[in-house]
Enzyme design. Structure first.
Site, short mmCIF file in Angstrom:
data_model
loop_
_atom_site.label_atom_id
_atom_site.label_comp_id
_atom_site.label_asym_id
_atom_site.label_seq_id
_atom_site.Cartn_x
_atom_site.Cartn_y
_atom_site.Cartn_z
CG ASN A 327 -2.28 0.60 0.92
OD1 ASN A 327 -2.54 1.09 -0.20
ND2 ASN A 327 -3.16 0.60 1.89
CG HIS A 360 -6.66 0.42 7.69
ND1 HIS A 360 -5.44 1.06 7.84
CD2 HIS A 360 -6.57 -0.29 6.54
CE1 HIS A 360 -4.67 0.74 6.84
NE2 HIS A 360 -5.31 -0.08 6.03
#
Length: 472
Positions: A327, A360
């Protein structure tokens, strides 16, 4: 499964649309077409909840443009992350939960709008320094780039187009306003071989998707929380179950991220001359203004929007190194706007990981997983320094393999918390293996510290002995 199908269909349509979108030469037309398609995607997946995204755009846009530019980035950060937390807490307040895809859209929008405020702050700071006649290392006065001038003249329409352009609106990757503006105004996207770059990525996606479907059928995640799993399976089986579950997670992430990258490459977003030494998230490291007038015949790459390096993630030896390849565009955002800006060097790593966990989601699993990394890394660093750093030949290779196994076991054990999400499920699984890895890591750290201390003492004794012999 329904969400996954919608996700794949939308990404597939976005990739196909890129061939059409890339042909627009008029910047205004290109902006409006991209934004219209982006809003269509947002509304089709979020419905009434699209109002959340529009409200965030409106408030954060006003903060970025009209608030004091010395602090607009901090206010924007506080507002967007506060609203992201509220957005995910709607069910606890008695409201209808937003669709799953809405959460992904809100996540990317948070990075974009906060990142934009930081870009404006950086441009305003540089402008103030120029006003004080600041010079660079060569002794020449530093000048604002065209992108920095555009940031200082930013209006709500610019923020609107950047926020809702269809490229990356659903799942990312994160890209800066500078990258977005270059795609609209510079000729690179028309000259880069976008089809070849996209096909190269698409070739491997069926492999990852196929492995995801196969392994998830054999070792489903929900089995790890069943009574049969605890009562009929051995301790070793339960402990090793984290390996297939994390493998499934990796294959799913690889598939999704690479499809998202394909949306960028097909649209030409992030295409820059390879000679500019482009970096993930950041873009060119060298000046490219001289190449805009003659863009034909140049080798291009899409390193700016490369969000994952699958090969290096899999084959690198250490946990610390693997984190760098995962990521990457989001990591760039975290590094630039949290890690480097955090006032305390001592706590900046923990602060960055905490922000990542908050970004998240609100589930405990994200904190168990992401915030667990700082406790494992010192163990790996310690043993690397004690045994691997100075090893050579076969011994080095054997130790590297052991480190690789340890890396993926740590990822897998912490990763299952990321997948199970809730405290009760996480505790059920961790309890079923008696928290053995945490106990093992604590013991490893204590043993490693004893070994390090003993070696240090031996080195001091040897040095003292040499000094005594030299004085004789």
């Amino acid at each position: 499964m329904k969400d996954d199908i919608i996700y794949l269909v939308l990404l597939g349509l976005c990739i196909a649309f890129g061939q059409f979108y890339r042909k627009f030469r008029d910047p205004e037309q290109k902006k409006w077409v991209g934004t219209a398609v982006g809003l269509l995607i947002v509304f089709s997946t979020s419905g009434f909840h699209t109002l959340h995204m529009l409200f965030c755009y409106l408030v954060c846009g006003l903060i970025t443009i009209y608030f004091n530019r010395k602090a607009c980035h901090l206010v924007s950060f506080g507002f967007m992350f506060g609203y992201l937390f509220l957005f995910r807490s709607l069910t606890f307040l008695g409201f209808e939960a937003p669709p799953g895809h809405s959460n992904m859209i809100q996540m990317i929008l948070t990075l974009k709008l906060v990142g934009l405020a930081f870009e404006v702050n950086a441009a305003a700071t540089k402008s103030a320094e120029i006003g004080q006649a600041k010079k660079d290392e060569a002794g020449e006065t530093v000048a604002l780039s065209e992108n920095e001038k555009a940031l200082l003249k930013l209006d709500m329409l610019d923020v609107f187009h950047y926020s809702f352009n269809y490229v990356g609106v659903l799942t990312g990757p994160y890209y800066t306003f500078k990258t977005f503006r270059d795609t609209i105004y510079l000729p690179f996207s028309y000259n880069a071989n976008c089809i070849e770059a996209t096909v190269d990525k698409l070739k491997v996606i069926p492999l990852y998707a196929g492995l995801f479907l196969l392994i998830s059928h054999i070792w489903p995640l929900n089995y790890a929380t069943s009574s049969e799993f605890y009562e009929q399976r051995s301790f070793i089986y339960r402990l090793m179950y984290v390996w297939p579950t994390f493998f499934i997670f990796r294959m799913r992430i690889y598939t999704g991220i690479m499809l998202s990258e394909c949306v960028c490459t097909m649209a030409g977003l992030g295409a820059y001359p390879k000679s500019c030494e482009n970096k993930c998230g950041h873009g060119p490291s060298k000046d490219y203004s001289s190449l805009t007038s003659n863009p034909e015949g140049i080798e291009y790459d899409f390193e700016t929007v490369r969000n994952i390096d699958v090969v290096n993630t899999e084959k690198c030896w250490t946990f610390r190194e693997a984190m760098k390849y995962w990521n990457m565009c989001v990591q760039y955002w975290m590094a630039m706007y949290v890690y480097k800006r955090f006032p305390s060097k001592k706590y900046r790593t923990i602060a960055t990981l905490a922000v990542s966990a908050i970004w998240h989601g609100v589930y405990a699993g994200y904190y168990f997983c992401i915030c667990g990394a700082p406790f494992y890394l010192p163990i790996e660093d310690l043993y690397f320094k004690l045994f691997i750093k100075d090893a050579t030949g076969t011994k080095r290779q054997v130790l590297n393999v052991i480190c690789w196994i340890s890396k993926f076991f740590a990822f897998s054990y912490m990763g299952i918390a990321f997948l199970l999400l809730t405290i009760d499920k996480i505790w059920f699984y961790y309890g079923s293996v008696y928290h053995f890895p945490y106990i093992m890591w604590l013991a490893m750290y204590l043993v490693g510290m004893v070994i390090a201390k003993d070696r240090k003492a031996k080195a001091k004794r040897a040095e003292k002995k040499q000094q005594q012999e030299a004085t004789k």
